[in-house]
Design a protein around this motif. Structure first.
Motif, PDB file in Angstrom:
ATOM      1  N   ARG A   1     -10.906  61.247 -11.802  1.00 20.22           N
ATOM      2  CA  ARG A   1     -11.414  60.054 -12.485  1.00 20.22           C
ATOM      3  C   ARG A   1     -10.504  59.728 -13.668  1.00 20.22           C
ATOM      4  O   ARG A   1     -10.529  60.439 -14.678  1.00 20.22           O
ATOM      5  CB  ARG A   1     -12.830  60.292 -12.986  1.00 20.22           C
ATOM      6  CG  ARG A   1     -13.790  60.496 -11.853  1.00 20.22           C
ATOM      7  CD  ARG A   1     -15.192  60.469 -12.360  1.00 20.22           C
ATOM      8  NE  ARG A   1     -16.117  60.751 -11.273  1.00 20.22           N
ATOM      9  CZ  ARG A   1     -17.425  60.771 -11.422  1.00 20.22           C
ATOM     10  NH1 ARG A   1     -17.944  60.546 -12.613  1.00 20.22           N
ATOM     11  NH2 ARG A   1     -18.204  61.018 -10.399  1.00 20.22           N
ATOM     12  N   PRO A   2      -9.712  58.671 -13.553  1.00 20.02           N
ATOM     13  CA  PRO A   2      -8.723  58.368 -14.596  1.00 20.02           C
ATOM     14  C   PRO A   2      -9.369  58.148 -15.953  1.00 20.02           C
ATOM     15  O   PRO A   2      -8.847  58.594 -16.977  1.00 20.02           O
ATOM     16  CB  PRO A   2      -8.054  57.088 -14.115  1.00 20.02           C
ATOM     17  CG  PRO A   2      -8.468  56.900 -12.714  1.00 20.02           C
ATOM     18  CD  PRO A   2      -9.686  57.693 -12.463  1.00 20.02           C
ATOM     19  N   ASP A   3     -10.514  57.497 -15.950  1.00 18.18           N
ATOM     20  CA  ASP A   3     -11.190  57.212 -17.213  1.00 18.18           C
ATOM     21  C   ASP A   3     -11.508  58.492 -17.968  1.00 18.18           C
ATOM     22  O   ASP A   3     -11.304  58.591 -19.168  1.00 18.18           O
ATOM     23  CB  ASP A   3     -12.491  56.463 -16.930  1.00 18.18           C
ATOM     24  CG  ASP A   3     -12.480  55.107 -17.590  1.00 18.18           C
ATOM     25  OD1 ASP A   3     -11.404  54.685 -18.051  1.00 18.18           O
ATOM     26  OD2 ASP A   3     -13.545  54.477 -17.650  1.00 18.18           O
ATOM     27  N   ARG A   4     -12.022  59.473 -17.231  1.00 14.51           N
ATOM     28  CA  ARG A   4     -12.372  60.747 -17.845  1.00 14.51           C
ATOM     29  C   ARG A   4     -11.141  61.448 -18.384  1.00 14.51           C
ATOM     30  O   ARG A   4     -11.161  62.024 -19.460  1.00 14.51           O
ATOM     31  CB  ARG A   4     -13.020  61.644 -16.805  1.00 14.51           C
ATOM     32  CG  ARG A   4     -14.492  61.751 -17.022  1.00 14.51           C
ATOM     33  CD  ARG A   4     -15.055  62.738 -16.062  1.00 14.51           C
ATOM     34  NE  ARG A   4     -16.382  62.286 -15.694  1.00 14.51           N
ATOM     35  CZ  ARG A   4     -17.208  62.991 -14.964  1.00 14.51           C
ATOM     36  NH1 ARG A   4     -16.820  64.153 -14.464  1.00 14.51           N
ATOM     37  NH2 ARG A   4     -18.396  62.541 -14.703  1.00 14.51           N
ATOM     38  N   MET A   5     -10.063  61.406 -17.596  1.00 19.22           N
ATOM     39  CA  MET A   5      -8.840  62.086 -18.004  1.00 19.22           C
ATOM     40  C   MET A   5      -8.248  61.427 -19.246  1.00 19.22           C
ATOM     41  O   MET A   5      -7.781  62.103 -20.163  1.00 19.22           O
ATOM     42  CB  MET A   5      -7.813  62.034 -16.854  1.00 19.22           C
ATOM     43  CG  MET A   5      -8.137  62.989 -15.738  1.00 19.22           C
ATOM     44  SD  MET A   5      -8.193  64.684 -16.363  1.00 19.22           S
ATOM     45  CE  MET A   5      -9.753  65.227 -15.754  1.00 19.22           C
ATOM     46  N   GLN A   6      -8.286  60.114 -19.271  1.00 17.96           N
ATOM     47  CA  GLN A   6      -7.716  59.438 -20.436  1.00 17.96           C
ATOM     48  C   GLN A   6      -8.577  59.656 -21.674  1.00 17.96           C
ATOM     49  O   GLN A   6      -8.064  59.826 -22.778  1.00 17.96           O
ATOM     50  CB  GLN A   6      -7.535  57.954 -20.135  1.00 17.96           C
ATOM     51  CG  GLN A   6      -6.388  57.770 -19.146  1.00 17.96           C
ATOM     52  CD  GLN A   6      -6.115  56.345 -18.782  1.00 17.96           C
ATOM     53  OE1 GLN A   6      -6.984  55.495 -18.885  1.00 17.96           O
ATOM     54  NE2 GLN A   6      -4.905  56.078 -18.336  1.00 17.96           N
ATOM     55  N   ALA A   7      -9.890  59.700 -21.464  1.00 14.03           N
ATOM     56  CA  ALA A   7     -10.771  60.014 -22.592  1.00 14.03           C
ATOM     57  C   ALA A   7     -10.473  61.419 -23.101  1.00 14.03           C
ATOM     58  O   ALA A   7     -10.433  61.665 -24.309  1.00 14.03           O
ATOM     59  CB  ALA A   7     -12.229  59.901 -22.170  1.00 14.03           C
ATOM     60  N   LEU A   8     -10.234  62.337 -22.168  1.00 15.40           N
ATOM     61  CA  LEU A   8      -9.885  63.706 -22.549  1.00 15.40           C
ATOM     62  C   LEU A   8      -8.585  63.718 -23.356  1.00 15.40           C
ATOM     63  O   LEU A   8      -8.474  64.407 -24.371  1.00 15.40           O
ATOM     64  CB  LEU A   8      -9.729  64.566 -21.286  1.00 15.40           C
ATOM     65  CG  LEU A   8      -9.261  66.008 -21.522  1.00 15.40           C
ATOM     66  CD1 LEU A   8     -10.316  66.802 -22.269  1.00 15.40           C
ATOM     67  CD2 LEU A   8      -8.907  66.692 -20.207  1.00 15.40           C
ATOM     68  N   ALA A   9      -7.607  62.914 -22.909  1.00 18.58           N
ATOM     69  CA  ALA A   9      -6.338  62.846 -23.630  1.00 18.58           C
ATOM     70  C   ALA A   9      -6.563  62.348 -25.055  1.00 18.58           C
ATOM     71  O   ALA A   9      -5.989  62.883 -26.008  1.00 18.58           O
ATOM     72  CB  ALA A   9      -5.358  61.946 -22.897  1.00 18.58           C
TER      73      ALA A   9
END
Lengths: 285, 325
Positions: A183-191
């Protein structure tokens, strides 16, 4: 002996620069996005540490972790409420979003905390240590070593773990990553959480040995730009080396040229880099 | 039957309103607001050429403003020359600086240009603040009493108002002129997609460079006007980041890349700024910038096109037809 002291002090300061700059480079590498508010995150990390010490109490370990957690939460919140919506928009929106955020955070901090310089009260890390003739504040030594460890840890997280691979996959190709079940959204939020968290803990570490005011955010933000430009956009390892180099240059020029020239030298280096090697030490063109 | 709101009449109406404003509102306070409005509109319109039309978002335009502001006062304090002598020098230096920044950064993506502008502006601010030749942290002073009209030191606001209005007219006329030329189409093509523009044969780097140089020259003039009006300049009021912020927000609120966007932005923000400063006293300036930061974030998040674009979207089509240019 004085020269050695200047060099060691510069490297220890540079380690902290490396830590918060690695947060900036992470966002750039992940999303091709420049966070103009990154220096403000560092500044907020410093105030977070102060507030924890004053209101709750506790040693360096507690306020450093508290600052990291608080800023990571802020980073994730900013991602979901603001960044996610502007990444697909025009360039103007991308740049203005974090630029406006920087102003908002900086002047709110001025308003709440006033423009006076503050510093942390005495704590377990006060005092100096004598390392074979070099006198170093314990706080600086511990902060520098912790910062190096954390930066290396962030590098390992990105290169050696599944989460890191997922983050890099999203950076590489959002759509393809989505097809692989990421899930890109989750990964970017993690970043964003990692990036702001790194800035927060770097701020808390720096607060142990330097006084500060809300205006330091601007300085640190610019230093992070210089470090990232030198190390190469998107390279955590590059920003580690570059951070150490910048810290060294700054402390050497402060000592031999005078304190007011240290920023001029560093920003001048940035302009020179623009001309000579815009992709940085370890960056790709 | 032409509507009263046809584009040409609308511009004529605006010009008449601006010309008559200080006559109708003859109080010193109102004229002061008028002058501040014009200055904000001039610098934001200058920023708009590169930041709005070409989409290269500079967040360090204060470097050109500061150069323009310092030169007239520097020539005055060194040789006692009229501040007018420094204006062309400021323009030339600003264009040279624009080339120094544009040459390397326009090869890379737009983010890089933004970073470079903010870093260079800060470098110059610190440098000027330590350099005794240009007054270091204290700054420079202009003529206290005018030796003649050429000192650009007037006791009334009125001469400033009309000089500023004339300069605004020149900036807007130039922008309107290039808007319709091939150059203007190149700029908008680059803003929409640099890669596509290049593949269609647009000389991307050269066009961006020219836009920045033109923008820098006008911003420098704005700085000179500011210095002539205030009679005083220091590193923060010339090169400070808030000077850049003001240009960006005024243009972006009204509509970046639109001819009258900066005018609309200045019309809203300048009275707002003066009101917060008046109501909250010394602490008001901090509050103003919290507000500015908030406004910038809200524009970026919800309405990157600014108020003009919002207007075009919400106003019904049959009204809008009269406005279409």
């Amino acid at each position: 002996m004085v020269a050695v002291q200047v060099i060691v002090g510069g490297l220890l300061l540079g380690a902290i620069y490396a830590l918060f700059s690695s947060g900036l480079t992470l966002i750039w590498g992940m999303m091709n996005f420049i966070n103009f508010a990154h220096g403000e995150f560092v500044m907020l990390g410093m105030y977070a540490a102060l507030m924890v010490v004053v209101w709750i109490g506790g040693g360096p370990a507690i306020f450093a972790i508290a600052a990291a957690v608080a800023l990571a939460a802020l980073g994730v919140a900013i991602y979901f409420s603001l960044i996610r919506h502007v990444t697909r928009g025009p360039m103007l929106a991308q740049i203005l979003s974090t630029f406006g955020l920087a102003l908002l955070l900086r002047y709110t901090a001025f308003w709440i905390f006033s423009a006076n310089f503050v510093s942390l009260p005495q704590n377990a890390m006060s005092g100096t240590v004598n390392l074979g003739g070099i006198y170093l504040p314990i706080a600086q030594l511990v902060a520098g070593l912790v910062a190096i460890t954390l930066t290396v840890a962030l590098h390992l997280l990105l290169t050696r773990t599944t989460v890191g691979s997922k983050l890099l996959a999203v950076a590489e190709d959002r759509t393809a990553a989505m097809l692989m079940g990421i899930r890109p959204d989750r990964m970017q939020a993690l970043a964003w959480g990692l990036s702001a968290g790194a800035a927060g803990i770097a701020g808390a570490l720096m607060a142990t040995s330097y006084p500060w005011s809300p205006s330091v955010g601007e300085t640190f933000g610019l230093i992070a730009f210089v470090v990232v430009a030198l190390g190469g956009f998107g390279s955590v390892l590059g920003s580690l080396y570059a951070g150490l180099i910048i810290g060294l240059i700054q402390s050497a020029s402060a000592f031999w040229l005078g304190a007011i020239y240290k920023d001029i030298v560093v920003y001048g280096l940035f302009v020179a880099l623009l001309w000579l090697r815009p992709q940085g030490l370890m960056g790709k063109t | 039957m032409k509507s009263i709101f046809s584009p040409r009449r609308r511009i004529a109406l605006l010009a008449v309103a601006l010309l008559l404003f200080p006559v109708v509102f003859s109080g010193a306070f109102a004229r002061d607001i008028g002058v501040a409005f014009l200055l904000a509109a001039i610098s934001a319109s200058a920023w708009n050429i590169v930041g709005g039309y070409a989409g290269q978002v500079s967040v360090g335009h204060s470097m050109f403003f500061g150069i323009g502001a310092y030169m007239p006062l520097l020539f005055y304090s060194l040789f006692g020359w009229s501040p007018i002598a420094g204006i062309p020098v400021g323009i030339v230096l600003s264009i040279a600086l624009a080339v120094v920044i544009g040459m390397p950064t326009f090869r890379l993506t737009g983010h890089y240009f933004s970073m470079a502008t903010i870093a260079v502006a800060e470098l110059i601010r610190i440098f000027v603040g330590t350099w005794d030749f240009v007054g270091a942290a204290v700054g420079l002073q202009g003529p206290a009493t005018a030796r003649g009209w050429w000192d650009l030191t007037f006791r009334s606001e009125l001469p400033y108002y009309y000089i500023f209005l004339a300069v605004l007219g020149i900036v807007l006329a130039t922008t309107a002129f290039i808007e319709r030329r091939r150059f203007g189409f190149y700029l908008r093509a680059i803003k929409a997609s640099e890669r596509a523009a290049r593949s269609l044969g647009v000389p991307v780097r050269r066009t961006k460079m020219q836009a920045l140089a033109l923008s820098a020259a006008f911003t420098s003039v704005a700085g000179s006007l500011y210095a002539a009006k205030t009679g005083f300049i220091d590193p923060d009021s010339g090169f400070g980041i808030l000077v850049s912020v003001q240009m960006v927000i005024v243009a972006a609120l009204g509509g970046a890349g639109m001819l009258f966007g900066p005018l609309l932005g200045a019309l809203i923000l300048i009275p707002l700024q003066i009101a917060t400063n008046t109501w909250f006293g010394g602490g008001g300036s901090g509050l103003t910038y919290i507000l500015y930061g908030g406004i910038i974030v809200v524009i970026a998040r919800f309405e990157p096109g600014g108020l003009f674009e919002l207007w075009y979207r919400v106003v019904p089509e049959r009204w809008r037809r009269a406005y279409a240019t």
